[in-house]
Each structure stands twice: as structure tokens, then as C-alpha cells.
Write a protein that holds these residues in place. Structure first.
Motif, PDB file in Angstrom:
ATOM      1  N   SER A 103     -43.714-109.914 -50.992  1.00 20.35           N
ATOM      2  CA  SER A 103     -44.538-111.072 -50.626  1.00 20.35           C
ATOM      3  C   SER A 103     -43.674-112.087 -49.897  1.00 20.35           C
ATOM      4  CB  SER A 103     -45.170-111.715 -51.867  1.00 20.35           C
ATOM      5  OG  SER A 103     -44.169-112.271 -52.708  1.00 20.35           O
ATOM      6  N   GLU A 104     -44.326-112.924 -49.125  1.00 21.63           N
ATOM      7  CA  GLU A 104     -43.585-113.946 -48.395  1.00 21.63           C
ATOM      8  C   GLU A 104     -43.049-115.029 -49.328  1.00 21.63           C
ATOM      9  OE1 GLU A 104     -46.244-111.947 -45.440  1.00 21.63           O
ATOM     10  OE2 GLU A 104     -46.518-112.745 -47.467  1.00 21.63           O
ATOM     11  N   SER A 160     -49.683-122.198 -46.923  1.00 23.62           N
ATOM     12  CA  SER A 160     -48.831-121.118 -46.411  1.00 23.62           C
ATOM     13  C   SER A 160     -48.970-119.856 -47.245  1.00 23.62           C
ATOM     14  CB  SER A 160     -47.360-121.563 -46.382  1.00 23.62           C
ATOM     15  OG  SER A 160     -46.905-121.896 -47.684  1.00 23.62           O
ATOM     16  N   ASN A 163     -51.989-117.948 -45.983  1.00 21.36           N
ATOM     17  CA  ASN A 163     -51.978-117.528 -44.585  1.00 21.36           C
ATOM     18  C   ASN A 163     -50.935-116.455 -44.310  1.00 21.36           C
ATOM     19  OD1 ASN A 163     -54.055-119.202 -43.529  1.00 21.36           O
ATOM     20  ND2 ASN A 163     -52.702-120.952 -43.734  1.00 21.36           N
ATOM     21  N   SER A 164     -50.428-115.852 -45.372  1.00 20.31           N
ATOM     22  CA  SER A 164     -49.404-114.820 -45.240  1.00 20.31           C
ATOM     23  C   SER A 164     -49.952-113.502 -45.773  1.00 20.31           C
ATOM     24  CB  SER A 164     -48.145-115.222 -46.020  1.00 20.31           C
ATOM     25  OG  SER A 164     -47.656-116.467 -45.573  1.00 20.31           O
ATOM     26  N   ASN A 167     -48.679-112.026 -49.139  1.00 18.63           N
ATOM     27  CA  ASN A 167     -49.124-112.861 -50.264  1.00 18.63           C
ATOM     28  C   ASN A 167     -50.569-112.540 -50.621  1.00 18.63           C
ATOM     29  OD1 ASN A 167     -46.686-114.216 -50.401  1.00 18.63           O
ATOM     30  ND2 ASN A 167     -47.394-116.003 -49.256  1.00 18.63           N
ATOM     31  N   GLY A 195     -41.509-111.305 -40.181  1.00 16.06           N
ATOM     32  CA  GLY A 195     -42.798-111.314 -40.853  1.00 16.06           C
ATOM     33  C   GLY A 195     -43.598-110.061 -40.575  1.00 16.06           C
TER      34      GLY A 195
END
Length: 413
Positions: A103-104, A160, A163-164, A167, A195
Motif C-alpha cells: 500500500s502507499e 491521499s 486516491n491511491s 490503498n 507509483g
């Protein structure tokens, strides 16, 4: 004995995936890694760059102990259904202690908070979501904004987080674990370097999207050599322009033929195709002739490109929503189909079979004896998807592939 589950596509396998396997074993203390992997079609609604057996061979060579195929109806579904299909397999086989995903944010607690909100859907969240949907924005955007508007105080990084892409998948994995009342413990490791959607090959750990883009733009493998493990590169090189790469536009003629046979009411019977989307597909089906161009033409502010890709793919693969709904009402994935395993992990397979909590398919020809009627419908979808993919390989490269009845499970010494 500890077992960690991974949910993957390996499209294609790169150094980030190698790190994921290593870190998953480290953070969970696992002795074995069981991978649930998409087959010949993947979650963004496109074919995999190379077939599932090559990707299985690679996975076993890079640290996986067992590879199980995620049925195509879930492999090509929304993040929520993708997660439920995969987690249902890991839960039913009965030996998986933990799940580890990238995950980010790298914080499973933060993701868990959002997962609980989405699972329980408090009234204020549902009301806000409804208002945003009426404003004309897409469902993913509306859901994200509703969470930010109401629960932004949970964490300053809420925007954020939502928007990933990794995630979002992680949130869906946690939701699925809770929804299925599974005892699997979720862990996450923080993605490093580029990313998910980054299309550059600036670093050793580049995204699968960047690697695919490089191959498609240059029709060469040389540019990606620093970005994939040596053994993986050798396999890619061996089959390059012989059975791979495969792209969505390789299916354009088949898709056009299928759409010309349909009417709006028939189109709305397919998985992910609403009546509104069906009308739009029908109206535009003759305007463009490639899979990708048609998808771009159909896309609107309310309908994401990925949703369009998935919908067209479901039409092409003849995947009806009525069956998908039945799968969801009856435990999601109906079986665990083995694509490959290491010999030293064969004892795990015996344990899974002895538990008898899910049919385990090792030989497709004998599968109907252990599957329910619904399970056989699901397997038929997988077989059709594989047959269609193999036909495209033949049309493109004149390479004959084993069909699902003659291709055996890959066993690695």
C-alpha cells in the motif's frame, strides 16, 4: 507452520513483487507463501501480457510455494468484488494465517478504520454519498469525497489514502476479511519507489504499468531488463514475440463481432453493464473498431475508463450478471484451482484437501465430480476465457497452446 497469502497479478513480475514476497515472509514470520493470482485477464479489464502458466512458473521461481487461480469473474471485477473473490479462497482453504499486501500508506490501522466505515456505512455517510452521486460524478469519486467530507478528521491524510490504488485495494481486502468473518490477519508493507500508475522506468523498482508501456511503445524487451529479476527476463525473452505480449486490441475483431450480435437489453445482462452503459455501448459500437478506441469513446465523466474496459471484457467473455450474483450469494469463489506448486509444499495441498472446506481442482477433466452446478458454471467461464486467450495467441503468433484439459499443474522441484 505459518502461511501468508498474497493476492497478485504479476503482469509482469518485477523487483517490487520480489520485495513483496520477501517482506511478507519477514513481517508475518511465514514459512510458506500461497498466491492467489489472476488468470489470463486482469482487474483493469484487459488481457494479461502473458498467459497464466508462464506467470505461475515465474512466481514459483521467485518465492511462491503455491499458486491458485482467481476465477475470471472476480479477476476482472471491481476492487470490492476482486477482494471478496480472492479472500474467500484464502479463507476457505483453511491454512492461511495472514494476508500481506502493498500500500502507499503502509499503515494497516488507518486502512482498517476506513474499511470499517465502508463496511458499516453509517447513515450520514450513505446520505452524503447519495447526494454526490446525484451530482453526476463517478461512484469511486463520490465514495472518496463522502469519506473525506464526513471522516476527514480521522486523519489528515484521508484524501491521499483514498486516491491511491493500492490503498483502495488494501481497504477492500480488510473489508472482505471482516465481511467473511475470517480469522486471517492483514498486514501491509509500504510501496517504495514509483507509483502504481507511474509510466516511467527511472528506477530499479518500476511499476508493472511502466514495464508494459515500455514493451508496447518500443516492441523490445531491452529497456526493461534492469527492472525485472534475471530469471524473469530470461523467460520473457524466450517467449517474446512467440506467445507474448498480448494486448486488448488483439481482441478487437472478436469484440466487434460480439457487439454486432447484441441489442441494448441483451447487453445489460452482462456483468458490470448497467442499462445506461448498455445503451451507450450500443450507440457507439460501430463508430470505432479497436477495443481501446471504443473504450475511450464510451467513457464519460460518470463512467470511468476502467469500468468501460471491464464491461466490454465481460461482454466478450459472455459473463452474465445473473451468474455473478449467484456466486456472490453462495460464498463467492466456488473452488481453489491449482496452477502450480513447489514439491516441498505438496503437504500443504494434502492438508487443504483433507480439510474439505473447498473443492481443490488439480485436473480440469475431473473437476465436475467435485463441483456443484454453480461451481461448474464458474469453471466453464474460466475455461472459455483461457480458450479465447489461446486462440488470440495462435492468431497473433501461430503458436498452439495446451487447452485447459491437457495442460497440467506446474510442479517445481
Amino acid at each position: 507452520m505459518k502461511v501468508v497469502g498474497l493476492i497478485t497479478e504479476y503482469n509482469p513480475f518485477h523487483y517490487g513483487h520480489q520485495l513483496h514476497i520477501e517482506e511478507a515472509k519477514r513481517v508475518t514470520g511465514a514459512d510458506y507463501v500461497i498466491v492467489v493470482m489472476s488468470g489470463n485477464f486482469v482487474q483493469r479489464g484487459t488481457p494479461a501480457l502473458m498467459d497464466k502458466y508462464l506467470r505461475t512458473q515465474i512466481a514459483l521461481g521467485q518465492g511462491a510455494d503455491i499458486v491458485i487461480e482467481l476465477p475470471v469473474c472476480y479477476a476482472t471485477a471491481s476492487a470490492e468484488a476482486f477482494a471478496l473473490g480472492a479472500i474467500s479462497i484464502l479463507d476457505k482453504i483453511g491454512i492461511v494465517d495472514s494476508l500481506c499486501f502493498g500500500s502507499e500508506c503502509g499503515d494497516v490501522h488507518k486502512l482498517g478504520i476506513i474499511a470499517d466505515i465502508l463496511l458499516n456505512e453509517p447513515p450520514e455517510f450513505k446520505n452524503r454519498l447519495g447526494k454526490l452521486l446525484k451530482s453526476g460524478i463517478t461512484y469511486p469519486a463520490a465514495r472518496s469525497q463522502a469519506l473525506i467530507d464526513i471522516y476527514g478528521s480521522v486523519d489528515t491524510d484521508t484524501s491521499s489514502l483514498l486516491n491511491s490504488p493500492n490503498n483502495i485495494l488494501g481497504i477492500e481486502y480488510i473489508k472482505a476479511i471482516h465481511s467473511l468473518d475470517s480469522k486471517i490477519i492483514p498486514y501491509t508493507i509500504k510501496r517504495i519507489s514509483t507509483g502504481y500508475h507511474d509510466l516511467t522506468l527511472d528506477t530499479k523498482i518500476s511499476s508493472a504499468s511502466a514495464i508494459r508501456t515500455s514493451i508496447s511503445n518500443t516492441d523490445s524487451l531491452s529497456f526493461i531488463q534492469p527492472n525485472v529479476p534475471t530469471d524473469v527476463y530470461r523467460i520473457l525473452e524466450k517467449y517474446f514475440n512467440k506467445t507474448l505480449p498480448i494486448y486488448e486490441d488483439d481482441f478487437s475483431l472478436l469484440l466487434q463481432y460480439k457487439l454486432l450480435l447484441e441489442n441494448p437489453s441483451g447487453l445489460s445482462e452482462y456483468q458490470d453493464v448497467s442499462s445506461e452503459l448498455a445503451k451507450r455501448i450500443y450507440q457507439l459500437r460501430k463508430d470505432t473498431y479497436s477495443f481501446s478506441d471504443l473504450s475511450l469513446a464510451i467513457k464519460t465523466k460518470q463512467i470511468t475508463l476502467t469500468r468501460v474496459y471491464r464491461s466490454l471484457l465481460h461482454i466478450l467473455l459472455n459473463m452474465k450478471v445473473k451468474y455473478f450474483n449467484e456466486f456472490n450469494c453462495n460464498g463467492y469463489s466456488q473452488y481453489a484451482r491449482l496452477l502450480g506448486f513447489k514439491k516441498e509444499a505438496s503437504k500443504l495441498i494434502r492438508i487443504i484437501k483433507d480439510m474439505d472446506t473447498i473443492p481443490v481442482i488439480t485436473k480440469v477433466a475431473d473437476a465436475d465430480k467435485s463441483l456443484s452446478e454453480l461451481g461448474n458454471i464458474m469453471l466453464a467461464q474460466d475455461i472459455f476465457a483461457a480458450d479465447l486467450y489461446n486462440q488470440i495467441i495462435y492468431e497473433k503468433y501461430k503458436a498452439r497452446q495446451h487447452n485447459e484439459y491437457t495442460k497440467g499443474v506446474i510442479i517445481k522441484d
